[in-house]
Design a protein around this motif. Structure first.
Motif, PDB file in Angstrom:
ATOM      1  N   UNK A 197       0.817  -1.209   0.000  1.00  0.00           N
ATOM      2  CA  UNK A 197       0.000   0.000   0.000  1.00  0.00           C
ATOM      3  C   UNK A 197       0.855   1.265   0.000  1.00  0.00           C
ATOM      4  N   UNK A 198       1.964   1.249   0.717  1.00  0.00           N
ATOM      5  CA  UNK A 198       2.815   2.429   0.818  1.00  0.00           C
ATOM      6  C   UNK A 198       3.464   2.812  -0.510  1.00  0.00           C
ATOM      7  N   UNK A 199       3.520   1.877  -1.461  1.00  0.00           N
ATOM      8  CA  UNK A 199       4.145   2.156  -2.748  1.00  0.00           C
ATOM      9  C   UNK A 199       3.249   2.974  -3.670  1.00  0.00           C
ATOM     10  N   UNK A 200       1.956   2.991  -3.421  1.00  0.00           N
ATOM     11  CA  UNK A 200       1.043   3.687  -4.338  1.00  0.00           C
ATOM     12  C   UNK A 200       0.129   4.695  -3.639  1.00  0.00           C
ATOM     13  N   UNK A 201       0.100   4.681  -2.317  1.00  0.00           N
ATOM     14  CA  UNK A 201      -0.869   5.509  -1.596  1.00  0.00           C
ATOM     15  C   UNK A 201      -0.604   7.003  -1.776  1.00  0.00           C
ATOM     16  N   UNK A 202      -1.675   7.779  -1.685  1.00  0.00           N
ATOM     17  CA  UNK A 202      -1.576   9.229  -1.609  1.00  0.00           C
ATOM     18  C   UNK A 202      -1.280   9.577  -0.164  1.00  0.00           C
ATOM     19  N   UNK A 203      -0.157  10.232   0.064  1.00  0.00           N
ATOM     20  CA  UNK A 203       0.294  10.458   1.437  1.00  0.00           C
ATOM     21  C   UNK A 203      -0.357  11.673   2.080  1.00  0.00           C
ATOM     22  N   UNK A 204      -0.690  12.656   1.284  1.00  0.00           N
ATOM     23  CA  UNK A 204      -1.274  13.888   1.831  1.00  0.00           C
ATOM     24  C   UNK A 204      -2.790  13.784   1.761  1.00  0.00           C
ATOM     25  N   UNK A 205      -3.398  13.560   2.918  1.00  0.00           N
ATOM     26  CA  UNK A 205      -4.813  13.203   2.986  1.00  0.00           C
ATOM     27  C   UNK A 205      -5.670  14.414   3.340  1.00  0.00           C
ATOM     28  N   UNK A 206      -6.685  14.650   2.525  1.00  0.00           N
ATOM     29  CA  UNK A 206      -7.675  15.674   2.818  1.00  0.00           C
ATOM     30  C   UNK A 206      -8.746  15.028   3.693  1.00  0.00           C
ATOM     31  N   UNK A 207      -9.091  15.643   4.803  1.00  0.00           N
ATOM     32  CA  UNK A 207     -10.032  15.045   5.742  1.00  0.00           C
ATOM     33  C   UNK A 207     -11.022  16.075   6.262  1.00  0.00           C
ATOM     34  N   UNK A 208     -12.051  15.585   6.938  1.00  0.00           N
ATOM     35  CA  UNK A 208     -13.016  16.436   7.625  1.00  0.00           C
ATOM     36  C   UNK A 208     -13.224  15.894   9.028  1.00  0.00           C
ATOM     37  N   UNK A 209     -13.890  16.677   9.862  1.00  0.00           N
ATOM     38  CA  UNK A 209     -14.195  16.255  11.216  1.00  0.00           C
ATOM     39  C   UNK A 209     -15.641  15.820  11.344  1.00  0.00           C
TER      40      UNK A 209
END
Length: 244
Positions: free
Chosen positions: A3-15
């Protein structure tokens, strides 16, 4: 691959207490179909996706059934659906306790999970904290780069990817959450979308300046923020088959 080889590291999130409107705006602004929901401590508590927003009172798309069907469905289920279609907070419509993977999860297990749960993206967690997202788009980008190749990703490729993602993450102009990076044998493939054409050159330069990089391939699509029109990267346009 993991998973770490393709994942998007900068995650947009909400609360969980954010409004539905804010979640929708975040999805549209970042061209993504789902968001992890994080509490005040940054712990994953749910996921909200486009699917959760399909049936809404505002658009008149609530599920309508004959009264005799409602009798068999039950008042509890009807009340739950009412909250989902009329709720104003993310916590009222999100999927709680979503499926997750770790950075070391093999990609075949990630795909199996997506198929089993009928989901398009999976949060990558470490100690309860979200460190990335693997989406179907991430997997397709990896496939586009790796199709026909049999050699596994090397440790050097992983280091290059981590260095480049760290550099992009430090730049205020960079749409880090909308960029996917695949590195194979020292060649960097830039995938994702940009809304400012000048960002393309800056991302390419960042990749070229990363130690160990042998080449850069630009697959970045440009989205016109005014019209919403979607334009392929020049390199991808030239590779399209010509009409006969």
């Amino acid at each position: 691959m993991q998973a770490q080889d393709v994942m998007t590291q900068y995650v947009v999130s909400v609360g969980p207490d954010d409004t539905i409107a804010r979640a929708v705006h975040a999805m549209l602004q970042n061209d993504i179909s789902g968001l992890p929901v994080l509490d005040a401590n940054g712990t994953l508590v749910g996921m909200i996706t486009e699917g959760d927003l399909l049936r809404r009172a505002e658009t008149g798309t609530e599920r309508k059934r004959p009264r005799w069907v409602e009798y068999f469905v039950g008042f509890g289920r009807l009340a739950e659906e009412y909250v989902h279609t009329h709720g104003r907070k993310v916590s009222e419509i999100m999927t709680a306790e979503p499926a997750t993977v770790t950075e070391e999860t093999p990609l075949d297990e990630v795909v199996t999970l997506m198929e089993k749960r009928h989901i398009k993206r999976v949060p990558v967690v470490r100690g309860g904290k979200v460190v990335g997202i693997v989406s179907r788009a991430n997997l397709l980008h990896a496939l586009a780069r790796l199709a026909g190749e049999t050699m596994p990703t090397t440790a050097d490729d992983q280091i290059i990817r981590e260095r480049l993602m760290a550099e992009i993450g430090k730049q205020r102009w960079a749409p880090a959450g909308a960029i996917d990076i695949i590195v194979r044998n020292g060649v960097v493939d830039l995938w994702g979308s940009i809304t400012e054409e000048r960002t393309r050159a800056a991302l390419i330069v960042a990749a070229e300046n990363t130690p160990g990089v042998k080449g850069v391939k630009d697959h970045l699509a440009w989205i016109d923020p005014m019209s919403g029109m979607y334009f392929l990267a020049p390199e991808d346009v030239t590779e399209l088959p010509k009409a006969s």
